[in-house]
Design a protein around this motif. Structure first.
Motif, PDB file in Angstrom:
ATOM      1  N   ALA A  75       0.827  -1.206   0.000  1.00 23.63           N
ATOM      2  CA  ALA A  75       0.000   0.000   0.000  1.00 23.63           C
ATOM      3  C   ALA A  75       0.862   1.256   0.000  1.00 23.63           C
ATOM      4  O   ALA A  75       0.577   2.228  -0.715  1.00 23.63           O
ATOM      5  N   ALA A  76       1.945   1.242   0.784  1.00 25.03           N
ATOM      6  CA  ALA A  76       2.848   2.394   0.835  1.00 25.03           C
ATOM      7  C   ALA A  76       3.574   2.587  -0.498  1.00 25.03           C
ATOM      8  O   ALA A  76       3.794   3.722  -0.937  1.00 25.03           O
ATOM      9  N   ALA A  77       3.937   1.493  -1.156  1.00 22.46           N
ATOM     10  CA  ALA A  77       4.603   1.581  -2.458  1.00 22.46           C
ATOM     11  C   ALA A  77       3.678   2.226  -3.489  1.00 22.46           C
ATOM     12  O   ALA A  77       4.118   3.039  -4.315  1.00 22.46           O
ATOM     13  N   ILE A  78       2.393   1.875  -3.451  1.00 21.85           N
ATOM     14  CA  ILE A  78       1.419   2.485  -4.356  1.00 21.85           C
ATOM     15  C   ILE A  78       1.297   3.975  -4.069  1.00 21.85           C
ATOM     16  O   ILE A  78       1.297   4.809  -4.989  1.00 21.85           O
ATOM     17  N   VAL A  79       1.204   4.331  -2.787  1.00 23.36           N
ATOM     18  CA  VAL A  79       1.100   5.740  -2.393  1.00 23.36           C
ATOM     19  C   VAL A  79       2.330   6.520  -2.838  1.00 23.36           C
ATOM     20  O   VAL A  79       2.227   7.628  -3.388  1.00 23.36           O
ATOM     21  N   ASN A  80       3.512   5.965  -2.606  1.00 26.88           N
ATOM     22  CA  ASN A  80       4.750   6.662  -2.983  1.00 26.88           C
ATOM     23  C   ASN A  80       4.836   6.879  -4.493  1.00 26.88           C
ATOM     24  O   ASN A  80       5.222   7.962  -4.960  1.00 26.88           O
ATOM     25  N   CYS A  89      -2.369  11.770  -2.107  1.00 31.75           N
ATOM     26  CA  CYS A  89      -2.726  10.533  -1.411  1.00 31.75           C
ATOM     27  C   CYS A  89      -2.584  10.723   0.097  1.00 31.75           C
ATOM     28  O   CYS A  89      -1.868  11.610   0.568  1.00 31.75           O
ATOM     29  N   LEU A  90      -3.262   9.865   0.838  1.00 35.98           N
ATOM     30  CA  LEU A  90      -3.136   9.868   2.294  1.00 35.98           C
ATOM     31  C   LEU A  90      -3.104   8.434   2.798  1.00 35.98           C
ATOM     32  O   LEU A  90      -3.991   7.638   2.507  1.00 35.98           O
ATOM     33  N   PHE A  91      -2.057   8.117   3.562  1.00 40.40           N
ATOM     34  CA  PHE A  91      -1.885   6.812   4.199  1.00 40.40           C
ATOM     35  C   PHE A  91      -2.136   7.009   5.690  1.00 40.40           C
ATOM     36  O   PHE A  91      -1.385   7.701   6.372  1.00 40.40           O
ATOM     37  N   THR A  92      -3.195   6.412   6.208  1.00 36.02           N
ATOM     38  CA  THR A  92      -3.524   6.558   7.620  1.00 36.02           C
ATOM     39  C   THR A  92      -4.200   5.275   8.098  1.00 36.02           C
ATOM     40  O   THR A  92      -4.131   4.246   7.430  1.00 36.02           O
ATOM     41  N   SER A  93      -4.827   5.321   9.246  1.00 38.01           N
ATOM     42  CA  SER A  93      -5.584   4.180   9.774  1.00 38.01           C
ATOM     43  C   SER A  93      -6.839   4.717  10.445  1.00 38.01           C
ATOM     44  O   SER A  93      -6.887   5.880  10.869  1.00 38.01           O
ATOM     45  N   LEU A  94      -7.837   3.871  10.534  1.00 45.78           N
ATOM     46  CA  LEU A  94      -9.066   4.284  11.207  1.00 45.78           C
ATOM     47  C   LEU A  94      -8.777   4.572  12.677  1.00 45.78           C
ATOM     48  O   LEU A  94      -9.381   5.478  13.268  1.00 45.78           O
ATOM     49  N   ASP A 125      -4.887   1.660   6.862  1.00 43.18           N
ATOM     50  CA  ASP A 125      -3.981   0.567   7.216  1.00 43.18           C
ATOM     51  C   ASP A 125      -4.439  -0.113   8.503  1.00 43.18           C
ATOM     52  O   ASP A 125      -5.012   0.520   9.396  1.00 43.18           O
ATOM     53  N   ASP A 126      -4.183  -1.422   8.616  1.00 41.36           N
ATOM     54  CA  ASP A 126      -4.499  -2.202   9.820  1.00 41.36           C
ATOM     55  C   ASP A 126      -5.966  -2.076  10.218  1.00 41.36           C
ATOM     56  O   ASP A 126      -6.295  -1.950  11.406  1.00 41.36           O
ATOM     57  N   ILE A 155      -7.868   2.027  -0.353  1.00 43.49           N
ATOM     58  CA  ILE A 155      -7.108   0.784  -0.203  1.00 43.49           C
ATOM     59  C   ILE A 155      -7.116   0.429   1.277  1.00 43.49           C
ATOM     60  O   ILE A 155      -6.734   1.240   2.125  1.00 43.49           O
ATOM     61  N   VAL A 156      -7.571  -0.775   1.579  1.00 43.98           N
ATOM     62  CA  VAL A 156      -7.648  -1.254   2.960  1.00 43.98           C
ATOM     63  C   VAL A 156      -6.625  -2.363   3.156  1.00 43.98           C
ATOM     64  O   VAL A 156      -6.489  -3.247   2.303  1.00 43.98           O
ATOM     65  N   THR A 157      -5.898  -2.315   4.254  1.00 49.75           N
ATOM     66  CA  THR A 157      -5.061  -3.455   4.654  1.00 49.75           C
ATOM     67  C   THR A 157      -5.575  -3.938   5.998  1.00 49.75           C
ATOM     68  O   THR A 157      -5.892  -3.131   6.881  1.00 49.75           O
TER      69      THR A 157
END
Length: 245
Positions: A75-80, A89-94, A125-126, A155-157
């Motif tokens: 997921a981070a590779a896609i964001v980068n 883009c934003l990479f975070t978690s609920l 994420d998570d 994107i959900v992990t």
């Protein structure tokens, strides 16, 4: 001596850091992929290549699998990669979102959630590691609905199988939210690569062996008296004085 980064590289790294919220994952990209899971890497690269198509439909990914399988890295590779191409883009978690919301008033909460969803891509994420409450389910539904209205892919992990996340029954708001997520995301079962699994097993065995080893008594440094001898040496002058008197 550490090589000085160019201005372009510094700007690119700063954009990645803002999207990810940390420096830790700025180097998690396709160039540093170790090739242990080529199928997953190819899927992620295809998602980036055809991102405009996925974005127009608000179509994301639902990556599920055990810890250490490479979900967050992917997921981070896609964001980068997308950030390097100019996408927001934003990479975070609920869990992080819920924590940030707890200190805000009602009006500010709506504004905060709107800003989170005002992106070209959102990563949660998570997912599933946060407490399942009425509040968390409502926030999740708001995020999903806002992203759907703005056609923002998610994107959900998660370490949990989709079936495990939908066991609350048809009346559960959490179950409804997960079903809505799955209707807009392609489920991908991420299996931990065999070399990584073998490496983790060996590391665990090494740790267990070290813990079971008999404790070794620390050697006394040479030239220093042991505590008992030191106490005796202190008592001798006192005894000599008593004898003299």
């Amino acid at each position: 001596m550490k090589k000085k980064e160019s201005v372009v590289a510094v700007i690119r790294r700063e954009k990645r850091r803002r999207a990810l919220g940390t420096d830790l994952m700025c180097d998690w990209d396709f160039a540093r992929d170790n090739g242990e899971n080529p199928q997953l890497t190819r899927l992620a690269q295809n998602y980036v290549t055809h991102f405009e198509n996925f974005r127009s439909r608000g179509a994301g990914l639902f990556l599920y699998g055990g810890p250490g399988s490479g979900k967050s890295f992917t997921a981070a590779a896609i964001v980068n990669e997308l950030t390097d191409r100019g996408y927001r883009c934003l990479f975070t978690s609920l869990l992080t979102v819920l924590s940030d919301l707890s200190g805000l008033g009602y009006g500010n909460r709506r504004c905060f959630l709107s800003q989170i969803c005002d992106r070209d891509l959102l990563v949660l994420d998570d997912f599933g590691t946060e407490a399942e409450t009425s509040f968390s389910s409502n926030v999740l539904l708001q995020i999903i609905n806002l992203c759907r209205l703005k056609s923002v892919p998610i994107i959900v992990t998660t370490p949990y199988h989709p079936d495990a996340l939908t066991q609350g029954g048809a009346a559960s708001r959490r179950t409804f939210a997960v079903h809505r997520l799955l209707s807009r995301c392609t489920p991908v079962n991420v299996i931990i690569p065999r070399p990584r699994s073998s490496r983790n097993f060996k590391q665990k065995q090494q740790g267990d062996t070290l813990l079971k080893e008999p404790a070794q008594q620390e050697a006394q440094p040479k030239g220093l008296p042991v505590p008992e001898q030191e106490d005796q040496a202190k008592e001798q002058p006192v005894q000599q004085k008593l004898l003299l008197h």
